[in-house]
Design an enzyme around this catalytic site. Structure first.
Site, short mmCIF file in Angstrom:
data_model
loop_
_atom_site.label_atom_id
_atom_site.label_comp_id
_atom_site.label_asym_id
_atom_site.label_seq_id
_atom_site.Cartn_x
_atom_site.Cartn_y
_atom_site.Cartn_z
N ASN A 152 -4.65 5.55 -1.47
CA ASN A 152 -4.26 4.71 -0.45
C ASN A 152 -4.72 3.08 -0.63
O ASN A 152 -6.05 3.65 -0.15
CB ASN A 152 -3.41 4.95 0.44
CG ASN A 152 -2.81 3.82 1.55
OD1 ASN A 152 -2.60 2.49 0.71
ND2 ASN A 152 -3.37 3.77 2.51
N MET A 187 0.78 -1.31 0.24
CA MET A 187 0.36 0.14 0.52
C MET A 187 0.91 1.22 0.40
O MET A 187 1.99 0.80 -0.69
CB MET A 187 -0.96 0.42 0.96
CG MET A 187 -1.92 -1.11 1.46
SD MET A 187 -2.60 -1.14 0.12
CE MET A 187 -3.40 -2.49 -0.13
N CYS A 188 0.19 2.44 0.53
CA CYS A 188 0.77 3.78 0.08
C CYS A 188 0.68 4.32 1.20
O CYS A 188 0.28 4.39 2.45
CB CYS A 188 0.63 4.20 -1.13
SG CYS A 188 0.42 3.41 -2.38
N ARG A 189 1.59 6.10 1.89
CA ARG A 189 1.18 6.53 2.33
C ARG A 189 0.71 7.83 2.26
O ARG A 189 1.71 7.96 0.62
CB ARG A 189 2.42 6.90 3.31
CG ARG A 189 2.59 5.77 4.08
CD ARG A 189 2.13 5.21 5.18
NE ARG A 189 0.45 4.23 4.92
CZ ARG A 189 -0.02 4.43 5.50
NH1 ARG A 189 -0.27 4.11 6.97
NH2 ARG A 189 -1.54 2.93 6.15
#
Length: 283
Positions: free
Chosen positions: A113, A1-3
């Site tokens: 995200n 995933m991401c931030r």
């Protein structure tokens, strides 16, 4: 995933938000505490609005944010009152510049995200729902960018929450038709240069982390000695995947299945419900 981080308020150097906090986005790119992955090094992007133009500038690259000299150079010299920043951990699509967030179309910016489960199986059906006039503008191969163009197709420029509700409902409808129980996982931010919309939703009801900052006047009362609070306006807000520090009272979790609007004259928080009719908001 991401931030990711969305900032709106007093114009500041991007570095004050991206590099200086204790648990800054740059730190999160290496040491995420709440993400699925600890490291988010599959590219990064920043997008910011300047007073001189209606459309945002975007800087994206495929390398990790923590070692990119161009990002550091820009962040220490660009000042903005509304900007996005994103560090990426790929969920399967290629690590390439056109797959890095934020995405831009006209005055609009979008970052995400999460993931569309089984995206390789759903991609064709979802892509066919994009307005043919918009489709040639899709540059990358991510589910996130396709979600953006679906929202644009469904009227993002007129009613952003309703457009996102229609996009989410379509993803779930197509996903269920392909036998996917929980098709959608998303925290996302959208901006038009004046306002920011932030959404937290997942089909399973267990969404990725998302927080918003407490009102500045409240924080000043709680922490009268905090020097950085003296130089920003009362309407300054951040929305973040993870808190940027441990200042007591500074961060609030965005409720499950909800969206917020950061705008001049007062922020708002609503529940969020996918709907093909676009009726997303319920106070």
């Amino acid at each position: 995933m991401c931030r990711w981080i969305a900032y709106s308020g007093t114009p500041v150097l991007l570095s004050q938000v991206l590099f200086e906090p204790e648990h800054s986005l740059i730190d999160q790119s290496l040491h995420s505490r709440m993400g699925v992955e600890t490291t988010n090094g599959d590219g990064f992007g920043v997008g910011w609005y300047a007073q001189e133009t209606d459309t945002p500038a975007v800087l994206r690259d495929v390398g990790p944010a923590w070692s990119n000299r161009n990002l550091s150079e820009v962040a220490h010299h660009v000042r903005s009152g509304l900007f996005f920043a994103h560090v990426r951990a790929s969920t399967g699509t290629a690590v390439q510049q056109t797959n890095c967030h934020p995405f831009r179309n006209g005055r609009w910016m979008w970052m995400h995200n999460g993931a569309i489960s089984g995206f390789d199986r759903l991609r064709r059906d979802l892509a066919l729902a994009v307005d043919p006039a918009l489709y040639p503008e899709i540059e990358g191969s991510t589910d996130s960018e396709l979600m953006f163009f679906l929202a644009l197709t469904f009227g993002l420029a007129e009613k952003p929450p309703d457009a996102v509700a229609r996009m989410a409902a379509l993803v779930e409808k197509v996903g269920h038709a392909h036998g996917i129980r929980y098709p959608l996982q998303m925290t996302l931010a959208v901006a038009d240069g004046e306002r920011v919309w932030a959404f937290r939703y997942s089909s399973e009801g267990r969404s990725r982390s998302l927080y918003f900052s407490t009102k500045v006047d409240t924080l000043r009362a709680l922490h009268p000695d905090a020097a950085f609070l003296r130089d920003i306006s009362d309407d300054t807000r951040l929305v973040v995947s993870e808190p940027l520090g441990a200042l007591p009272g500074a961060w609030n979790e965005v409720p499950e299945s909800s969206f917020g609007i950061i705008q001049p004259g007062g922020d708002m928080l609503h529940t969020f419900r996918p709907s093909l009719q676009g009726e997303s908001a319920r106070s």
